[in-house]
Design a protein around this motif. Sequence first.
Motif, short mmCIF file in Angstrom:
data_model
loop_
_atom_site.label_atom_id
_atom_site.label_comp_id
_atom_site.label_asym_id
_atom_site.label_seq_id
_atom_site.Cartn_x
_atom_site.Cartn_y
_atom_site.Cartn_z
N ASN A 69 15.48 -0.14 -0.93
CA ASN A 69 14.08 -0.26 -1.56
C ASN A 69 13.03 -0.87 -0.69
O ASN A 69 12.00 -0.31 -0.64
N GLU A 70 13.41 -1.59 0.15
CA GLU A 70 12.45 -2.23 1.22
C GLU A 70 12.09 -1.17 2.22
O GLU A 70 10.92 -1.00 2.58
N LYS A 71 13.32 -0.35 2.59
CA LYS A 71 12.93 0.73 3.38
C LYS A 71 11.82 1.67 2.85
O LYS A 71 10.90 2.30 3.53
N LYS A 72 11.92 1.73 1.55
CA LYS A 72 10.88 2.77 0.92
C LYS A 72 9.70 2.30 0.81
O LYS A 72 8.50 2.95 1.31
N ILE A 73 9.38 0.76 0.63
CA ILE A 73 8.13 0.22 0.92
C ILE A 73 7.52 0.53 1.94
O ILE A 73 6.32 0.90 2.27
N VAL A 74 8.57 0.31 2.95
CA VAL A 74 7.88 0.38 4.57
C VAL A 74 7.39 1.78 4.70
O VAL A 74 6.32 1.88 5.22
N VAL A 75 8.38 2.75 4.41
CA VAL A 75 7.78 4.07 4.68
C VAL A 75 6.61 4.57 3.84
O VAL A 75 5.86 5.22 4.51
N ASP A 76 6.49 4.02 2.78
CA ASP A 76 5.22 4.27 1.85
C ASP A 76 4.15 3.84 2.36
O ASP A 76 3.06 4.34 2.36
N ALA A 77 4.15 2.66 3.13
CA ALA A 77 3.12 1.80 3.77
C ALA A 77 2.62 2.52 5.07
O ALA A 77 1.37 2.15 5.42
N ASP B 256 1.12 -2.07 8.24
CA ASP B 256 -0.03 -3.10 8.00
C ASP B 256 0.52 -4.29 8.08
O ASP B 256 1.84 -4.54 7.65
N ARG B 257 -0.16 -5.50 8.41
CA ARG B 257 0.20 -6.76 8.40
C ARG B 257 0.87 -7.19 7.17
O ARG B 257 1.89 -8.09 7.01
N ARG C 112 0.72 -1.21 -0.06
CA ARG C 112 -0.08 -0.02 -0.01
C ARG C 112 0.87 1.37 -0.11
O ARG C 112 2.10 1.24 0.47
N VAL C 113 0.42 2.32 -0.57
CA VAL C 113 1.18 3.61 -0.51
C VAL C 113 0.43 4.51 0.02
O VAL C 113 -0.74 5.16 -0.64
#
Length: 372
Positions: A132-140, A222-223, A104-105
């Motif tokens: 890249n993973e950090k970015k996904i987490v921050v966006d979510a 989120d989970r 989710r973003v």
Amino acid sequence: MNNKEKLAKYKEKVNQVIQKMVYELFKHQPDNYVDWMIEYLQLTRLSKHSRESLIVEYNVSSDEEAFEEIDQLPQPSGNTKVFRSSVSAEVFGIHNKKENFQPRVIQKTEEQKKQIQEKLMKVFMFQALGENEKKIVVDAMEEKHFGQNEWVIKQGDDGNELYIVFSGELNCYRKMNSQDTEPKFLKEYSAGDMFGELALLYNAPRAASIQAKNDAVLFALDRSTFNNIVKDATIKKREQYEEVLSKVELLQSMDAYEKTQVCDGLKEANYSAGEIIIKEGEEGDKFYMVAEGNLIAYREVDGQQEEVLRYKTGDYFGELALIHKVPRQATVKAETDCNLVYLDINSFIRLLGPVANILKRNAEAYKKFIKN
Ligand SMILES: Nc1ncnc2c1ncn2[C@@H]1O[C@@H]2COP(=O)(O)O[C@H]2[C@H]1O
């Protein structure tokens, strides 16, 4: 082995599995117990962690004790809800499926992203992530506001998010067993702290309650994002170091939860026989525990090396410089090939608070080594 012996062996093995299953069944009390048992048996590979969460829940230290407690458990009734998981799907991994992961973003300003990233990097679980993973987490991450006294998490509920505190303070309470009427205060959370991970890691109900002390801003993950990005690595690390820490006597007074936090903060270092790990006189910034191997500590006295201590698996060293803010008081050398785990100074201060008194008391024993 004859057939009779074989049968006895199988019976013994099967009984072990059945006993555990019945205990879990009693705990979860599903409506359709046959389906539940089928699912349980299919997923016994996951059971180490299910059992772990069970241990946290009932505050017992081993499976044997858990079984002994069956008789003492409250009979099923409405008021046992707090200690029951809701449905087997929650317990047995249906939420963990990784296919079709669409992160989710949630829209954020660059400034917000920077602030989340800063807090994220203080949480051990997220430190090893790639960019890249950090970015996904921050966006979510989703910003959430809680007013004074508002409950963020209630013990026994299902949980689908973990939280990082951006601002404000929160209190954590826990009913230690099913008979407790009042929960016990466990700890306070403030900016940079993380909570609510257990429900996601072990697919268990919330193990404690968290209430905002004053207005608080949290970032929720989120989970689904957690499962896809962080969960496996965290479980692997906890599993890997659980056994190492179980050998370290110093930590035995910590509760199971505190030990998992130490696992998250550990790093590993391997040394060959003869290598120097710390040098007398140098500044110290790490605390070591011996996962495997033998080491010798010695000091320089009138140009001669004087042996002061020996370390083996389960021992620890390097704490003096951190507790007393003095230079290293001895050199420590690997006598055999060694596998060590260590905490850096900040993690040491943050995580070993619960055993600070033991560390200090033990350190008294070699006060004679401290110069000045
Ligand atoms: N001793 C403890 N046992 C269980 N949970 C704890 C403890 N101390 C803090 N917590 C936190 O309280 C949270 C409640 O929700 P979770 O069970 O998802 O995750 C839990 C942990 O993050």
